[in-house]
Write a protein that holds these residues in place. Structure first.
Motif, PDB file in Angstrom:
ATOM      1  N   TYR A   1       0.879  -1.183   0.000  1.00  0.00           N
ATOM      2  CA  TYR A   1       0.000   0.000   0.000  1.00  0.00           C
ATOM      3  C   TYR A   1       0.907   1.220   0.000  1.00  0.00           C
ATOM      4  O   TYR A   1       1.915   1.265   0.693  1.00  0.00           O
ATOM      5  CB  TYR A   1      -0.919  -0.080   1.224  1.00  0.00           C
ATOM      6  N   TRP A   2       0.575   2.211  -0.800  1.00  0.00           N
ATOM      7  CA  TRP A   2       1.299   3.492  -0.740  1.00  0.00           C
ATOM      8  C   TRP A   2       0.376   4.552  -1.307  1.00  0.00           C
ATOM      9  O   TRP A   2      -0.059   4.453  -2.457  1.00  0.00           O
ATOM     10  CB  TRP A   2       2.607   3.426  -1.548  1.00  0.00           C
TER      11      TRP A   2
ATOM     12  N   LYS B   1      -2.923   7.508   0.050  1.00  0.00           N
ATOM     13  CA  LYS B   1      -4.230   7.418   0.719  1.00  0.00           C
ATOM     14  C   LYS B   1      -5.287   8.140  -0.105  1.00  0.00           C
ATOM     15  O   LYS B   1      -5.003   9.174  -0.711  1.00  0.00           O
ATOM     16  CB  LYS B   1      -4.146   8.089   2.098  1.00  0.00           C
TER      17      LYS B   1
ATOM     18  N   SER C   1      -3.553  -4.021  -0.592  1.00  0.00           N
ATOM     19  CA  SER C   1      -2.270  -4.612  -0.195  1.00  0.00           C
ATOM     20  C   SER C   1      -2.510  -5.999   0.369  1.00  0.00           C
ATOM     21  O   SER C   1      -3.639  -6.353   0.717  1.00  0.00           O
ATOM     22  CB  SER C   1      -1.581  -3.719   0.847  1.00  0.00           C
TER      23      SER C   1
ATOM     24  N   ARG D   1      -1.213  11.043  18.818  1.00  0.00           N
ATOM     25  CA  ARG D   1      -1.739  10.031  17.889  1.00  0.00           C
ATOM     26  C   ARG D   1      -2.402   8.886  18.670  1.00  0.00           C
ATOM     27  O   ARG D   1      -3.451   8.388  18.289  1.00  0.00           O
ATOM     28  CB  ARG D   1      -0.572   9.518  17.024  1.00  0.00           C
TER      29      ARG D   1
ATOM     30  N   SER E   1       4.488   0.545  13.466  1.00  0.00           N
ATOM     31  CA  SER E   1       3.179   1.064  13.846  1.00  0.00           C
ATOM     32  C   SER E   1       2.121  -0.013  13.613  1.00  0.00           C
ATOM     33  O   SER E   1       1.047   0.040  14.198  1.00  0.00           O
ATOM     34  CB  SER E   1       2.858   2.320  13.044  1.00  0.00           C
TER      35      SER E   1
ATOM     36  N   GLY F   1      -5.501   4.105  13.351  1.00  0.00           N
ATOM     37  CA  GLY F   1      -4.213   4.440  13.959  1.00  0.00           C
ATOM     38  C   GLY F   1      -3.090   4.381  12.940  1.00  0.00           C
ATOM     39  O   GLY F   1      -2.237   5.263  12.854  1.00  0.00           O
ATOM     40  N   SER F   2      -3.071   3.336  12.132  1.00  0.00           N
ATOM     41  CA  SER F   2      -2.080   3.156  11.072  1.00  0.00           C
ATOM     42  C   SER F   2      -2.648   2.114  10.112  1.00  0.00           C
ATOM     43  O   SER F   2      -3.070   1.035  10.559  1.00  0.00           O
ATOM     44  CB  SER F   2      -0.757   2.663  11.658  1.00  0.00           C
ATOM     45  N   ALA F   3      -2.676   2.424   8.819  1.00  0.00           N
ATOM     46  CA  ALA F   3      -3.391   1.546   7.878  1.00  0.00           C
ATOM     47  C   ALA F   3      -2.857   0.113   7.912  1.00  0.00           C
ATOM     48  O   ALA F   3      -3.632  -0.848   7.919  1.00  0.00           O
ATOM     49  CB  ALA F   3      -3.339   2.122   6.469  1.00  0.00           C
ATOM     50  N   SER F   4      -1.531  -0.043   7.971  1.00  0.00           N
ATOM     51  CA  SER F   4      -0.981  -1.405   7.931  1.00  0.00           C
ATOM     52  C   SER F   4      -1.347  -2.205   9.191  1.00  0.00           C
ATOM     53  O   SER F   4      -1.281  -3.431   9.187  1.00  0.00           O
ATOM     54  CB  SER F   4       0.538  -1.356   7.742  1.00  0.00           C
TER      55      SER F   4
ATOM     56  N   SER G   1       5.412   7.940   7.097  1.00  0.00           N
ATOM     57  CA  SER G   1       4.701   7.383   5.938  1.00  0.00           C
ATOM     58  C   SER G   1       3.688   8.372   5.351  1.00  0.00           C
ATOM     59  O   SER G   1       3.595   8.523   4.135  1.00  0.00           O
ATOM     60  CB  SER G   1       3.935   6.130   6.343  1.00  0.00           C
ATOM     61  N   THR G   2       2.914   9.035   6.226  1.00  0.00           N
ATOM     62  CA  THR G   2       1.833   9.881   5.710  1.00  0.00           C
ATOM     63  C   THR G   2       2.362  11.025   4.843  1.00  0.00           C
ATOM     64  O   THR G   2       1.918  11.178   3.692  1.00  0.00           O
ATOM     65  CB  THR G   2       0.944  10.377   6.869  1.00  0.00           C
TER      66      THR G   2
ATOM     67  N   LEU H   1       7.034   0.578  -5.733  1.00  0.00           N
ATOM     68  CA  LEU H   1       6.910   1.549  -4.638  1.00  0.00           C
ATOM     69  C   LEU H   1       8.176   2.411  -4.553  1.00  0.00           C
ATOM     70  O   LEU H   1       8.112   3.632  -4.418  1.00  0.00           O
ATOM     71  CB  LEU H   1       6.660   0.814  -3.325  1.00  0.00           C
TER      72      LEU H   1
ATOM     73  N   ASP I   1      10.177  -2.143   2.668  1.00  0.00           N
ATOM     74  CA  ASP I   1       9.261  -1.035   2.938  1.00  0.00           C
ATOM     75  C   ASP I   1      10.003   0.292   2.803  1.00  0.00           C
ATOM     76  O   ASP I   1      11.065   0.336   2.200  1.00  0.00           O
ATOM     77  CB  ASP I   1       8.630  -1.226   4.319  1.00  0.00           C
ATOM     78  N   ALA I   2       9.446   1.328   3.415  1.00  0.00           N
ATOM     79  CA  ALA I   2      10.055   2.651   3.260  1.00  0.00           C
ATOM     80  C   ALA I   2      11.251   2.785   4.199  1.00  0.00           C
ATOM     81  O   ALA I   2      11.249   3.574   5.152  1.00  0.00           O
ATOM     82  CB  ALA I   2       9.003   3.713   3.550  1.00  0.00           C
TER      83      ALA I   2
END
Ligand code: DP6
Length: 368
Positions: free
Chosen positions: A34-35, A37, A49, A88, A127, A158-161, A214-215, A265, A305-306
């Protein structure tokens, strides 16, 4: 956010008096990434994802609610946190406080203690496991319960993943549009952790925190990378291929689609303005080591990942061969192996034995 949160509140129901609960969740790594929103506030991913849950990388979180109206106490890995990190977590707790008010049993301030059981110096603090454990512990600590899909939707806020870490095994997270036009996302477990005995070897190259969250990184990509449109057009095919590779336990096919998704990505972040290059030199060397292993007959696949660390999948029989190839890459600090993990679980739950909880003035509610 409000309408969405109250849709979730309707699906959470009281089961007990509020108390303290501890939940344990595994981290996960996406094989189709996923990358981006479509809705930043509700953290709805722009792309579907599919992840594999990581058994050896867990977070354990204890949440205890009081009936007092005061700031939350948030302790991460033994360190009290404030600022944006705490905000958060508190924003997330507010969602459950909202549900508790709606159900006439308001909870107040929370104490949250969270510990990451990640390999030493791995730089993999996640996260995903953090918000999955927080979601499960918070709901139980508030004396409520819900179904795993609702818990995943909560964790996603809270966090998509984190939504994917609720279910365990192989899990997808897919966006969809509601009749009214609002975007939402649903999770589905594609296969259990028993379905396919794989090893995931984490090559740690740099254990420092990511330079950018990430956001904001995703927002920069969607606004500036010329390839973002192609990314949005191609995830559906990747997801189908990945689902089929998992169903058939076909590691060669999985390697092809997982590496394709990860490299797309990184092509996006590299072509953003200003660019974000998450790989370091040794990251590329690890990828070459994986390709070399494959051309000499050892099936394995990487994903990233990132950040600079590379995760490599292989069968248990090939674990030692792959580990030794990765360890011999210059710049790889450690290689940590793990297996496929299960769903989030409540490891302890203590109902207040005195029964006095809930008397007095609680945040957002009245006297009981
Ligand atoms: C590259 O879930 O950390 O790991 O929703 O903003 O908290 P937020 O982002 P996060 O992003 C994960 C991005 C990724 C790919 C993936 O896990 O699918």
């Amino acid at each position: 956010m409000k309408a969405h949160a109250s849709q979730l509140e309707d699906r959470i129901h009281p089961v007990d008096r509020p108390a303290a609960a501890t939940a344990r969740a595994c981290s996960n790594v996406a094989l189709v990434k996923y990358w981006g929103k479509v809705d930043e506030v509700r953290r709805v991913p722009a792309t579907g994802s599919l992840s594999i849950t990581l058994a050896g990388l867990t977070t354990e979180t204890t949440v205890a609610f009081s009936n007092r109206d005061e700031p939350d106490l948030i302790v991460l890995d033994g360190r009290p946190v404030g600022g944006r990190e705490a905000a958060r977590v508190s924003a997330f707790l507010d969602l459950i406080r909202g549900a508790s008010v709606q159900q006439d049993r308001p909870v107040g301030a929370a104490s949250v203690r969270s510990v990451n059981y990640f390999p030493t110096a791995a730089g993999l603090a996640s996260s995903a496991s953090g918000f999955a454990a927080l979601a499960a512990a918070t709901v139980r600590a508030a004396g409520m319960d819900t179904d795993p899909d609702t818990l995943a939707s909560l964790a996603r806020l809270g966090s998509a993943s984190a939504a994917r870490s609720i279910h365990g095994g192989f899990v997808e997270l897919v966006p969809f549009q509601r009749a009214g036009g609002d975007w939402d996302a649903r999770t589905a477990r594609v296969a259990t952790e028993e379905h396919w005995d794989l090893r995931v070897l984490v090559s740690v190259i740099d254990s420092r925190y990511k330079p950018i969250g990430s956001t904001p990184a995703m927002a920069r990509t969607s606004a500036t990378s010329p390839y973002y449109g192609a990314w949005l057009d191609s995830w559906g095919a990747d997801l189908t291929e990945c689902r089929e590779a998992i169903a058939g336990r076909d590691l060669e096919r999985l390697a092809s689609v997982a590496e394709h998704s990860a490299l797309k990505l990184h092509a996006l972040t590299t072509t953003s303005r200003p660019p974000m290059q998450f790989f370091r030199g040794p990251s590329l060397e690890v990828m070459h080591a994986v390709w070399d292993l494959r051309s000499s007959g050892t099936l394995c696949a990487f994903t990233a990942d990132a950040g600079p660390n590379i995760k490599v999948l292989c069968s248990p029989d090939d674990e030692e061969r792959v580990r030794s190839a990765l360890t011999s890459v210059n710049g790889v600090q450690t290689v940590q192996a793990t297996t496929v993990g299960g769903p989030v679980e409540i490891v302890s739950h203590d109902v207040d034995p005195t029964g006095v909880w809930g008397r007095g003035k609680a945040r957002g509610g009245g006297d009981e």
